[in-house]
Design an enzyme around this catalytic site. Structure first.
Site, short mmCIF file in Angstrom:
data_model
loop_
_atom_site.label_atom_id
_atom_site.label_comp_id
_atom_site.label_asym_id
_atom_site.label_seq_id
_atom_site.Cartn_x
_atom_site.Cartn_y
_atom_site.Cartn_z
CG ASN A 323 31.40 41.64 29.07
OD1 ASN A 323 30.54 41.76 28.22
ND2 ASN A 323 31.82 40.48 29.50
CG HIS A 356 34.15 35.61 34.80
ND1 HIS A 356 33.48 36.64 35.44
CD2 HIS A 356 34.50 36.10 33.57
CE1 HIS A 356 33.44 37.69 34.64
NE2 HIS A 356 34.03 37.39 33.51
#
Length: 465
Positions: A323, A356
Site C-alpha cells: 500500500n 484502519h
C-alpha cells in the site's frame, strides 16, 4: 463476505473499463464533471443514504481549505478529517446514528487522506519559494483552488473506493497536462488484469483450504503446536492475495484514465509524482511529435509491488512496498512533520492503526512491528557488510527473509481477526511464538554484534535491499 468481495471487485473492474471512454474526453470541464459524477455515483451505490458521511466530510473540509489561511488549514483539516472518521462515523451508533456499510468506511478512509493531504499541499506551497522549487511544490496546480476543485478531487472516481492515494497536483496534471494523450496504458493494464485473474484463482483456493476464522475454533486448538504455528503463513498469504487483487484493479483504473502518467525523464516516484517538476512544466509545451517519442510510466500510482514484497528480506522494504501510496502519505504528513523526533515512529504506527479502525487487531498488528525491527536493524548491518555473493550473505538474507515473512504473518492474523479476545486467544494457542522469536533474534544479534560487525560499519547508513 464472499458476495461483498465479488460486488467490490465487479465495481473496480467497471472502473478499469470506464477509463477507456473517459480518457477520450477532450474538454477539461466535461472530463472533470464526468470523473466526479462517476465517483459520486459509485460512492452512492456502495453506501446508499450513508453517502451523506463522505459529503459532510468533503463540504466541511472544503470550507476549511478555501477559507482558512494556508498557515492553519492543514492542521484544521487533519484534525477534523480524522475526528469525523474516528468518532462521528465509526462511533456514530453510540449517539444514535445507523451503522454504515463497510464500503462506506473505505470511501471515507481514502477521502480523509486526500482532503487533509490537499490542505498539507496548500500549506507546503505557501512556504515554498518558486525560485527554488525543483519538485513543483508551488506549481500552477496549487493556485486559486476553489470549492468545486476540492469536491472534484475528493470524489474523482479513480481510487474513490480503495485508493491509491494521489496528490491534488497529480489529479490536476491528468486534466491539464498533455501526457495522458500520448501514453498507451492498455499493455500494462492487460498484464495486470491477467495477473489479477491468477491471484483470484489462488485466493479462492487458499481461502477455502485455510480460512482465517478456523484459528478461533476448538478443532484448531486440538492441532499440534507446529500445525497451529505454521497455519499463519498460508492464512496471511490468502489475505495478501486479496489485497493484491484490489490494489491491482485500482492501479488499472488510474492507468486507463491516464492518471499518474508522467515522462520517465522527470523521475516520477510513488505518491509524490515527478521529482523534476520543472522538466514537466517544460515538456508540457513541447510539440506533439516530441511528446509521442517520450517514455512514460505510472510509478506515481504504483501502490503494491508484489514481486518486491514477496522476495525482499527487510520488513521496512516490505512496508514500503505494501500500500505504498498510503505509506507515502503517512511518511510525509505524519512522520516527517511530527514535532517530537523520538516519538515519530510510534505516532505514525498508531495513527495508521487508528485510520484502519478501532478494533484491537489493528493495533496488535501495526504497533508491534518495531519489536521485529529491533533485531532486523542489526541483522541488516550484518548482511550489508558481508561479501557480495558469499555464503555468509546468503545465510543472513535467508534469516532476514524468514523474520520479515514471520513478522507479517504473525502480526497479520490479529489484523484479520480484529477482536481483542480472538487475537489474544490465537497468540496463546501458539504460545506467543512470534514474540519469543523476535526477542531471541534481538538478543542473539546483540550478542553477536561486537564479534561480527566491523567497527567501520557501525555508523554506516543502513541500506535497503
Amino acid at each position: 463476505m464472499f458476495w461483498s468481495d465479488v460486488f467490490y471487485v465487479a465495481i473496480l473492474v467497471c472502473c478499469v473499463f470506464i477509463g477507456k471512454v473517459y480518457q477520450q474526453i477532450e474538454n477539461v470541464q466535461a472530463k472533470q464533471w464526468a470523473c466526479t459524477s462517476i465517483g459520486f455515483l459509485l460512492a452512492t451505490i456502495v453506501s446508499g443514504s450513508h453517502v451523506i458521511h463522505p459529503v459532510i466530510s468533503t463540504v466541511i473540509n472544503t470550507i476549511i481549505i478555501t477559507k482558512l489561511t494556508p498557515k492553519k488549514c492543514h492542521l484544521a483539516s487533519f484534525f477534523f478529517s480524522f475526528f469525523y472518521l474516528l468518532f462521528i462515523f465509526r462511533l456514530g451508533e453510540y449517539i444514535g446514528l445507523p451503522e454504515s456499510p463497510s464500503h462506506t468506511n473505505l470511501v471515507l478512509m481514502i477521502l480523509t487522506l486526500k482532503l487533509s493531504g490537499l490542505a498539507f499541499e496548500i500549506n507546503a506551497a505557501s512556504n515554498q519559494s518558486s525560485d527554488d522549487d525543483p519538485e513543483g511544490v508551488n506549481s500552477e496546480a496549487m493556485k486559486n483552488i476553489g470549492f468545486l476543485d476540492v469536491f472534484h478531487y475528493g470524489f474523482s472516481y479513480m481510487g474513490v473506493l480503495t485508493g491509491p492515494y494521489y496528490r491534488y497536483r497529480t489529479y490536476w496534471d491528468h486534466l491539464h497536462r498533455p501526457f495522458s494523450k500520448y501514453v498507451d496504458p492498455e499493455p500494462l493494464t492487460y498484464f495486470k488484469l491477467k495477473q489479477t485473474g491468477i491471484f483470484i484463482l489462488f485466493y479462492l483456493l487458499m481461502n477455502a483450504v485455510f480460512p482465517t476464522r478456523y484459528v478461533t475454533t476448538d478443532a484448531f486448538a486440538e492441532q499440534s503446536f507446529l500445525a497451529r504455528y505454521f497455519y499463519m503463513y498460508p492464512t496471511f498469504f490468502s489475505f495478501k492475495l486479496r489485497m493484491y487483487i484490489g490494489m491491482a484493479l485500482a492501479e488499472c483504473a488510474c492507468q486507463m484514465a491516464g492518471l499518474g502518467a508522467y515522462p520517465v525523464e522527470a523521475n516520477p516516484v510513488i505518491g509524490l509524482g515527478p521529482r523534476d517538476y520543472k522538466a514537466i512544466q517544460a515538456m508540457s509545451n513541447e510539440p506533439e511529435t516530441k511528446l509521442k517519442n517520450q517514455e512514460y510510466n505510472f510509478d506515481t500510482v504504483y501502490n503494491m509491488n508484489v514481486k518486491k514484497l514477496e522476495t525482499c528480506h527487510s520488513t521496512r522494504t516490505a512496508m514500503k512496498s505494501w500500500n505504498a501510496c498510503i505509506q507515502y502519505w503517512m511518511g510525509v504528513y505524519v512522520y516527517k512533520r511530527f514535532p517530537y523526533k523520538s516519538l515519530r515512529t510510534l505516532a505514525t504506527f498508531t495513527l495508521s492503526a487508528a485510520w484502519h479502525g478501532w478494533q484491537a487487531g489493528y493495533y496488535f498488528c501495526i504497533c508491534q512491528i518495531p519489536l521485529f525491527l529491533m533485531s532486523e536493524d542489526i541483522g541488516m548491518k550484518f548482511y550489508h557488510q558481508s561479501k557480495e555473493g558469499s555464503l555468509e550473505r546468503r545465510v543472513w538474507q535467508l534469516i532476514l527473509w524468514y523474520e520479515k515473512t514471520t513478522c507479517m504473518a504473525y502480526l497479520g492474523v490479529p489484523f484479520l481477526l480484529l477482536g481483542m479476545e480472538e487475537s489474544i486467544q490465537y497468540y496463546k494457542s501458539v504460545y506467543f511464538g512470534g514474540h519469543i522469536l523476535a526477542i531471541i533474534l534481538y538478543v542473539v544479534f546483540r550478542c553477536l554484534k561486537p564479534y561480527i560487525l566491523k567497527p567501520k560499519s557501525i555508523d554506516n547508513k543502513d541500506k535497503d535491499n
